[in-house]
Design a protein around this motif. Structure first.
Motif: not given
Length: 235
Positions: A94-104
């Motif tokens: 989908t190209g959904t941005r995931v950064s900045p990464l969460p703690s998990s």
């Protein structure tokens, strides 16, 4: 006068010379793999073949220098790197941005990289400023602490998920000893400080003056032997 000056200079410089020898021996004794936590942390990164071309969802192409699909804690993600040095992670489909990464995600990356005895994570926090001498960036980064006896801490790039550093109690002890060795007690990265240069020159002067004083004693020793020799009796 020369002999007295030599003795006082030797006393002044000798303390640091002793530290050089002692700290050098300690650093030689410690295994560099353990200092770097290489015996419990794997830094290998896996680059995957792009199954989902980013061209389908990528809109802003300005300044892009590299597009790679890589495994982040066993999860395929697309990394986009731009010419300003920034890196972002996206879902491949989908190209959904995931950064900045969460703690998990940071904790998952840390556990995925762990190769030592079974352990758990004691905590994770996002940092945006230097942590003493053990980590100076880039920021933001996650500091993930393990509950192992050596107090291992991983610093993970919040933008790319890359492991930026691995620190432990062994590393901190080595860092302290290294600071004593190079006479840089605060930053630990200056090997050409005035203190080091001054004591290095002082040690050289002591060695050279010692040779001169030793050479000057040889004729005196010979003269003493001649004076002490018994007079020969005439027949």
């Amino acid at each position: 006068m020369g002999s007295k000056l030599h003795k006082w200079l030797a006393l002044f410089v000798g303390v640091q010379v002793l530290l050089w020898m002692g700290t050098g021996a300690i650093m030689s004794f410690l295994k560099i793999e353990q200092v770097r936590s290489e015996h419990v942390i794997s830094r290998e990164t896996e680059t995957l073949d792009p199954e989902f071309p980013a061209q389908r969802w990528l809109v802003d192409r300005q300044g892009i220098v590299a597009i790679t699909t890589k495994s982040v804690a066993g999860r395929p993600l697309v990394q986009i790197e731009r010419n300003d040095g920034s890196k972002t992670l996206h879902e491949p489909e989908t190209g959904t941005r995931v950064s900045p990464l969460p703690s998990s995600d940071a904790q998952a990356i840390a556990l995925y990289a762990w190769t030592g005895p079974e352990t758990s994570i004691a905590g994770a926090k996002l940092i945006e400023s230097p942590v003493g001498t053990e980590f100076r960036g880039p920021f933001p980064a996650w500091q993930v602490t393990f509950s192992d006896p050596d107090g291992t801490r991983l610093y993970i790039d919040a933008s790319s998920g890359a492991i930026l550093g691995a620190r432990s109690d062994t590393w901190r002890f080595f860092d302290f000893v290294w600071g004593l060795h190079i006479m840089d007690w605060t930053q630990r990265d200056r090997i050409n400080s005035w203190w080091l240069l001054l004591f290095g020159i002082g040690g050289t002067v002591i060695a050279l003056s010692g040779f001169v004083l030793l050479a000057n004693r040889f004729p005196k020793l010979r003269r003493r032997k001649v004076k002490r020799a018994p007079a020969s009796k005439s027949p």
